[in-house]
Scaffold this motif. Sequence first.
Motif, PDB file in Angstrom:
ATOM      1  N   MET A  66       8.822  -6.504  -0.468  1.00 50.70           N
ATOM      2  CA  MET A  66       7.493  -6.998  -0.869  1.00 50.70           C
ATOM      3  C   MET A  66       7.309  -6.999  -2.380  1.00 50.70           C
ATOM      4  N   GLY A  67       8.233  -6.432  -3.135  1.00 56.55           N
ATOM      5  CA  GLY A  67       8.187  -6.516  -4.599  1.00 56.55           C
ATOM      6  C   GLY A  67       7.144  -5.637  -5.259  1.00 56.55           C
ATOM      7  N   ARG A  68       6.627  -4.671  -4.536  1.00 55.00           N
ATOM      8  CA  ARG A  68       5.652  -3.743  -5.143  1.00 55.00           C
ATOM      9  C   ARG A  68       5.775  -2.369  -4.504  1.00 55.00           C
ATOM     10  N   LEU A  69       5.337  -1.358  -5.249  1.00 48.98           N
ATOM     11  CA  LEU A  69       5.207  -0.032  -4.648  1.00 48.98           C
ATOM     12  C   LEU A  69       3.984  -0.042  -3.745  1.00 48.98           C
ATOM     13  N   GLY A  70       3.947   0.910  -2.823  1.00 42.85           N
ATOM     14  CA  GLY A  70       2.799   0.972  -1.922  1.00 42.85           C
ATOM     15  C   GLY A  70       1.588   1.616  -2.587  1.00 42.85           C
ATOM     16  N   ARG A  71       0.436   1.390  -1.977  1.00 42.80           N
ATOM     17  CA  ARG A  71      -0.792   2.062  -2.411  1.00 42.80           C
ATOM     18  C   ARG A  71      -1.105   3.165  -1.398  1.00 42.80           C
ATOM     19  N   PRO A  72      -1.698   4.261  -1.845  1.00 42.62           N
ATOM     20  CA  PRO A  72      -2.027   5.336  -0.908  1.00 42.62           C
ATOM     21  C   PRO A  72      -2.803   4.827   0.322  1.00 42.62           C
ATOM     22  N   GLU A  73      -3.648   3.816   0.120  1.00 40.54           N
ATOM     23  CA  GLU A  73      -4.441   3.287   1.243  1.00 40.54           C
ATOM     24  C   GLU A  73      -3.535   2.645   2.310  1.00 40.54           C
ATOM     25  N   ASP A  74      -2.371   2.099   1.881  1.00 45.09           N
ATOM     26  CA  ASP A  74      -1.448   1.511   2.866  1.00 45.09           C
ATOM     27  C   ASP A  74      -1.020   2.575   3.877  1.00 45.09           C
ATOM     28  N   ILE A  75      -0.776   3.771   3.371  1.00 45.90           N
ATOM     29  CA  ILE A  75      -0.353   4.870   4.244  1.00 45.90           C
ATOM     30  C   ILE A  75      -1.550   5.389   5.050  1.00 45.90           C
ATOM     31  N   ALA A  76      -2.682   5.513   4.376  1.00 46.63           N
ATOM     32  CA  ALA A  76      -3.873   6.055   5.051  1.00 46.63           C
ATOM     33  C   ALA A  76      -4.262   5.205   6.263  1.00 46.63           C
ATOM     34  N   GLN A  77      -4.151   3.897   6.126  1.00 50.97           N
ATOM     35  CA  GLN A  77      -4.498   3.001   7.253  1.00 50.97           C
ATOM     36  C   GLN A  77      -3.577   3.256   8.439  1.00 50.97           C
ATOM     37  N   ALA A  78      -2.285   3.449   8.143  1.00 48.58           N
ATOM     38  CA  ALA A  78      -1.318   3.688   9.225  1.00 48.58           C
ATOM     39  C   ALA A  78      -1.582   5.039   9.885  1.00 48.58           C
ATOM     40  N   VAL A  79      -1.903   6.040   9.067  1.00 51.94           N
ATOM     41  CA  VAL A  79      -2.240   7.360   9.609  1.00 51.94           C
ATOM     42  C   VAL A  79      -3.478   7.238  10.503  1.00 51.94           C
ATOM     43  N   GLY A  80      -4.477   6.523  10.009  1.00 50.76           N
ATOM     44  CA  GLY A  80      -5.712   6.331  10.777  1.00 50.76           C
ATOM     45  C   GLY A  80      -5.427   5.674  12.118  1.00 50.76           C
ATOM     46  N   PHE A  81      -4.548   4.675  12.104  1.00 48.84           N
ATOM     47  CA  PHE A  81      -4.185   3.994  13.354  1.00 48.84           C
ATOM     48  C   PHE A  81      -3.530   4.971  14.334  1.00 48.84           C
ATOM     49  N   LEU A  82      -2.565   5.758  13.838  1.00 50.75           N
ATOM     50  CA  LEU A  82      -1.842   6.679  14.731  1.00 50.75           C
ATOM     51  C   LEU A  82      -2.764   7.743  15.328  1.00 50.75           C
ATOM     52  N   CYS A  83      -3.863   8.049  14.619  1.00 53.39           N
ATOM     53  CA  CYS A  83      -4.817   9.057  15.117  1.00 53.39           C
ATOM     54  C   CYS A  83      -5.859   8.446  16.041  1.00 53.39           C
ATOM     55  N   SER A  84      -5.913   7.134  16.108  1.00 54.93           N
ATOM     56  CA  SER A  84      -7.028   6.482  16.811  1.00 54.93           C
ATOM     57  C   SER A  84      -6.684   6.192  18.273  1.00 54.93           C
ATOM     58  N   SER A  85      -7.716   5.807  19.026  1.00 50.82           N
ATOM     59  CA  SER A  85      -7.485   5.477  20.437  1.00 50.82           C
ATOM     60  C   SER A  85      -6.679   4.187  20.567  1.00 50.82           C
ATOM     61  N   ALA A  86      -6.590   3.395  19.490  1.00 53.33           N
ATOM     62  CA  ALA A  86      -5.752   2.188  19.529  1.00 53.33           C
ATOM     63  C   ALA A  86      -4.276   2.563  19.700  1.00 53.33           C
ATOM     64  N   ALA A  87      -3.934   3.816  19.395  1.00 58.46           N
ATOM     65  CA  ALA A  87      -2.542   4.274  19.517  1.00 58.46           C
ATOM     66  C   ALA A  87      -2.379   5.214  20.724  1.00 58.46           C
ATOM     67  N   ALA A  88      -3.264   5.057  21.719  1.00 62.89           N
ATOM     68  CA  ALA A  88      -3.304   6.014  22.841  1.00 62.89           C
ATOM     69  C   ALA A  88      -1.977   6.126  23.596  1.00 62.89           C
ATOM     70  N   TYR A  89      -1.177   5.062  23.605  1.00 60.81           N
ATOM     71  CA  TYR A  89       0.088   5.093  24.371  1.00 60.81           C
ATOM     72  C   TYR A  89       1.299   5.241  23.440  1.00 60.81           C
ATOM     73  N   ILE A  90       1.038   5.682  22.224  1.00 62.06           N
ATOM     74  CA  ILE A  90       2.112   5.822  21.231  1.00 62.06           C
ATOM     75  C   ILE A  90       2.340   7.288  20.935  1.00 62.06           C
TER      76      ILE A  90
END
Length: 259
Positions: free
Chosen positions: A210-234
């Motif tokens: 992608m030609g750029r370093l990540g932003r902390p928010e990129d990681i935070a969104q993924a963490v939020g997803f893994l903690c959410s009910s959207a990831a209930a079967y993961i």
Amino acid sequence: MTDFHSVALVTGGASGLGYASAAHLASTGFRVVVLDRSERAASKAAEQLGVGHLSFCVDVTSEEAVERTIAEIVGKCGRLDVAISAAGIPDSFNATVDQDVDDWRRLIDVHLTGSYLIARAAGRQMLRQGSGAIVQFSSVAGVSGLPRRNAYTAAKTGIIGLTRSLACEWAQSGVRVNAVLPGYIETPFVEQLASEGKLDRDVLRRRTPMGRLGRPEDIAQAVGFLCSSAAAYITGIVLPVDGGWCAYGAAGDASVLDD
Ligand SMILES: NC(=O)c1ccc[n+]([C@@H]2O[C@H](COP(=O)([O-])OP(=O)(O)OC[C@H]3O[C@@H](n4cnc5c(N)ncnc54)[C@H](O)[C@@H]3O)[C@@H](O)[C@H]2O)c1
């Protein structure tokens, strides 16, 4: 008092990816408990998150401190729904033959043993509740060899194994355990390594599809997803959030920089 739907603790929550994850969870209705070895930074972070969020000064390598703190959190908040292990320290980058075993032990202790102690204590409460989500922090070092970074590579690889074994043990008990695998993200951790000449941002950007370093928010969104009910079967997964870093295997640069 603000109306929170759930309680989340975040180790290393005073800085970088831990703080970004804490802020994201707070913005989605969690009561967040910031755990960090720096008391001042932890309480400042909790204050920045807003009214009702808490902080504790904890060294995650101390079994006694981790057990006591999680018992206090449950005493104060009544439950624990999410535990994020983002506490970490950079390594020396010294040649292996010049490395000090005390540095190796400290790094394994903070990253791997710290993640284990938090998961064990948080898991005990989550198993009682019959629900919970744990997110561990791995790295590209967890899936590839980084010369000279032995302890970091071993710890981040170990965290993947820990994630999988806990996920399988607790899968039928309502407790999910996953890991994120950040690429190179702009945080004080990377800033320190760059300022010491151990990392070069342009080289990293060119190596990232992608030609750029990540932003902390990129990681935070993924963490939020893994903690959410959207990831209930993961459970038991290692989710790369790396701008394509791990997918790339060709020779040479992965992207072209335009500045
Ligand atoms: N930034 C990146 O590019 C990157 C990439 C891959 C993985 N990671 C991992 O993400 C995690 C967070 O990294 P970051 O970049 O946000 O770092 P950071 O230095 O910004 O924050 C780390 C936090 O952990 C705390 N901490 C350190 N040792 C501790 C201990 N023993 N007990 C409690 N708290 C402690 C520090 O005080 C600090 O607040 C680390 O595990 C790191 O290895 C970071």
